[in-house]
Structures are given as structure tokens and as C-alpha cells.
Design an enzyme around this catalytic site. Structure first.
Site, PDB file in Angstrom:
ATOM      1  N   CYS A 178       8.481  13.727  13.199  1.00  0.00           N
ATOM      2  CA  CYS A 178       9.430  13.472  12.175  1.00  0.00           C
ATOM      3  C   CYS A 178       9.121  13.462  10.830  1.00  0.00           C
ATOM      4  CB  CYS A 178      10.042  11.959  12.457  1.00  0.00           C
ATOM      5  SG  CYS A 178       8.674  10.780  12.604  1.00  0.00           S
ATOM      6  N   TYR A 179       8.007  12.962  10.394  1.00  0.00           N
ATOM      7  CA  TYR A 179       7.204  13.089   9.046  1.00  0.00           C
ATOM      8  C   TYR A 179       7.020  14.576   8.771  1.00  0.00           C
ATOM      9  CZ  TYR A 179       6.590   8.076   8.255  1.00  0.00           C
ATOM     10  OH  TYR A 179       6.660   6.840   8.359  1.00  0.00           O
TER      11      TYR A 179
END
Length: 350
Positions: free
Chosen positions: A154-155
Site C-alpha cells: 500500500c505504501y
């Protein structure tokens, strides 16, 4: 394009976690998908509605252990298993099965780098050579041809979508990039942990993995490919007391003669026609509420007061574009379906 009248028999390995449940939420409205198997080790034998009440009464198969899955009845599997457990499982699957892996087990291309950051040997090195990194908008051709796709973290998704086009066009310097990112608590998974209790998280805001987070090498690996040389970033993740959402504030130094308007124009041109990535107008900074529950990423560009400085603000829903939504997007590309099928919903507001 594949014939959507022929259902794709799909399994979710690790269906009792947040990303597994989000996969189900999205796949249940996908016209080409049939759910054929759901696994969960500790919850095996239970109906899905007992683990996630909002997914009850939908005719879903009960949860089973991985060894009890009939692989010959599936066409594709999503792996939403904990890091470190996926490599051997995927390596043992029948060769005809397509795989989208949501763990970090296949994201790093170098086995030695994987060992350094994850503390053990890569257990499927031969298979790693066949894996495509699934940042769909920037590796669509690789995803289309792959049998196994490593879904990005996600990051990394929130950082790479704004940064990679700018490095490819030599509009920003590869050095000195600072990524200050914040995530909702669902990013930590569903397991019971003291640090994730309501009283530990509510009314607070904290950094974690400071100076040594496992998403660092993934981000740097892809930025290195874009820049054509090594890139070292300063990346710090933070936990925010909200259920879902992710915001990355990214500080960059522009190349000589480049302005923030040039960065915005380049990103707008790069993502023109893309269904899920958009660039906000000058003066508009995106917020997590603008993408909540959707597969969208919004990017804003603001000039900084420092010489040649610019600030990029990128927002996604960590469970959708940061995980399950992007996984379905990759499945659609792999199988020749319309890329937005099943994931074309707009953000939830309020």
C-alpha cells in the site's frame, strides 16, 4: 477480451483477514467471477458469515484449510496470506493456476535483498524469475503476460504512482526524496495486537518502522528502475486513528528549470485516460475521504518554498488501491477482461 459469460473460478487464500474480506466484497459484484474456495487456517470449518457478518447469507463456500482445496476446480487464486508463508505455497500450486499475491513474498526481485529485509532465505527463487510487479498503470504489459503477479504494498503504491513518471521524465532529482506517509489501522491486519487496541490507537498518532521499514526496498527497487540508477529515499510510515485510508506527503527537488506546474502537467499527461489515477487542479490538495472505498489514487502537486522544491500529495484507500482493488485490477488485465470490471465504484462519502 475474455468472454464474461464463462465464469472464472477463483479462490482466496487467507480469506479471514481484512484484505481477504475486501477481495470478497469486490469480487461478489464482478460479473465474470465465481468464488470457488476460501481458506483460513484458524477459522477453517466456519461459514464466512460467522467471521465477517456482512458477508453472510451470500451462498459463499465455508472456510477450509489450504491443503483441503481442490485446485483442479480453480482458474486463479488470490493469496492474502501473511508475509513469509506464501512462497512455498505458490511454488507448490499447479502450473495452470494464475496467481495474484498480496503479500510481500514476491515483490523484491533480488533474493539477497529479500533475505536482508525479511530475515530468511527466499524459498521460491526459480519462481521469482517469472513474477511481474503489479503496479498496473506502470507495468500493464508485464502483468498481462505473467502467471504470478506480486501485488504492490500500500505504501509503495501511494509513493510510486506520483514519483515514477517524474523520474522517468528526468523532472526531479533521484536524491533527497522524502516520503512522509500515514495509514489507517486496517493496514496492520486483523490479528489481535495490543498496539492496535482502540485505547492504544484512538486520540493518538505515531510513527513506526522509523528508519527501517520493509517497504523501503520495494520503493527503492522500482524507483531505481525508473531513474536508471540507485535511489535511496527517506521513508517514514505513521499510524492514524481511522479504519482505512492512506496519505503520502512526498518532498522532491525539481531538475533545473522545472516548475511545479511542469510536474503537474507531466503527471496529468501520463495518467490521461487511466481509470483509477487522477491529478488534482492547481491549488487543490487531495484527501483520503476523496478515495475512501474506491480503487482510485489522487495526486496533488504544490510548489515548496525551498529552492527547486515541490510537494506531492498522494491518497489511496489502503485496502482497495493499496491491496484488494489493485489485485482485482491485475486479475482483469491478466485474463483479458475490462480493467475496471468489478472495481469501478466511486468513493464513499461521507
Amino acid at each position: 477480451m475474455a468472454d464474461v459469460t464463462t465464469k472464472i473460478r477463483t479462490g482466496i487464500l487467507g480469506a479471514s483477514g481484512y484484505t481477504g474480506a475486501e477481495l470478497l466484497r469486490l469480487l461478489l459484484r464482478h460479473p465474470a467471477v465465481e468464488i470457488g474456495a476460501l481458506t483460513a487456517e484458524r477459522q477453517a470449518g466456519k461459514p464466512m458469515g460467522e467471521v465477517f457478518p456482512h458477508l453472510g447469507r451470500l451462498g459463499l463456500p465455508d472456510l477450509v484449510k489450504i491443503e483441503d482445496v481442490s485446485w483442479d476446480k480453480l482458474d486463479l487464486v488470490f493469496c492474502a496470506l501473511p508475509h513469509g508463508t506464501t512462497q512455498e505455497i505458490v511454488a507448490g500450486l499447479p502450473r495452470n493456476l494464475r496467481v495474484v499475491d498480496l503479500s510481500a513474498d514476491f515483490r523484491l526481485t533480488e533474493p539477497e535483498e529479500y533475505k536482508t529485509w525479511y530475515g530468511h532465505e527466499h524459498r521460491a527463487q526459480d519462481l521469482q524469475k517469472e513474477v511481474a510487479y503489479g503496479l498496473t498503470e506502470l507495468n500493464r504489459q508485464g502483468v498481462r503476460k505473467a502467471r504470478v503477479v506480486a501485488n504492490p504494498g500500500c505504501y509503495p503504491t501511494s509513493a510510486l504512482l506520483p514519483l515514477m513518471p517524474l523520474l522517468l521524465d528526468n523532472l526531479i532529482e533521484p536524491g533527497g526524496i522524502i516520503i512522509d506517509a500515514k495509514s489507517g489501522v486496517s493496514g496492520a491486519g486483523r490479528d489481535a495486537k495490543q498496539a492496535n487496541l482502540f485505547t492504544e490507537v484512538s486520540e493518538g498518532f505515531n510513527a513506526y518502522g522509523v528508519g527501517h521499514h520493509r517497504h523501503m526496498p520495494e520503493i527503492e527497487q522500482e524507483l531505481r528502475l525508473a531513474a536508471g540508477r540507485p535511489v535511496t529515499v527517506s521513508f517514514t510510515p505513521h499510524l492514524v486513528p481511522m479504519n482505512r485510508g492512506m496519505l503520502a506527503t512526498i518532498y522532491v527537488k525539481m531538475a533545473d528549470g522545472v516548475t511545479a506546474d511542469d510536474l503537474r502537467a507531466a503527471l496529468t499527461a501520463r495518467y490521461e485516460g487511466e481509470a483509477f489515477v487522477g491529478v488534482t487542479p492547481a491549488g487543490v490538495v487531495p484527501a483520503t475521504r476523496h478515495v475512501r472505498g474506491s480503487n482510485h489514487c489522487l495526486i496533488g502537486v504544490v510548489p515548496d518554498r525551498t529552492p527547486r522544491g515541490a510537494i506531492l500529495v498522494s491518497v489511496i484507500d489502503n485496502l482497495v488501491k493499496g491491496a484488494s482493488g489493485q489485485a482485482v485490477q491485475n486479475m482483469n488485465v491478466m485474463l483479458g477482461l475490462g480493467e475496471t470490471t468489478g472495481i469501478d465504484g466511486v468513493a464513499m462519502f461521507p
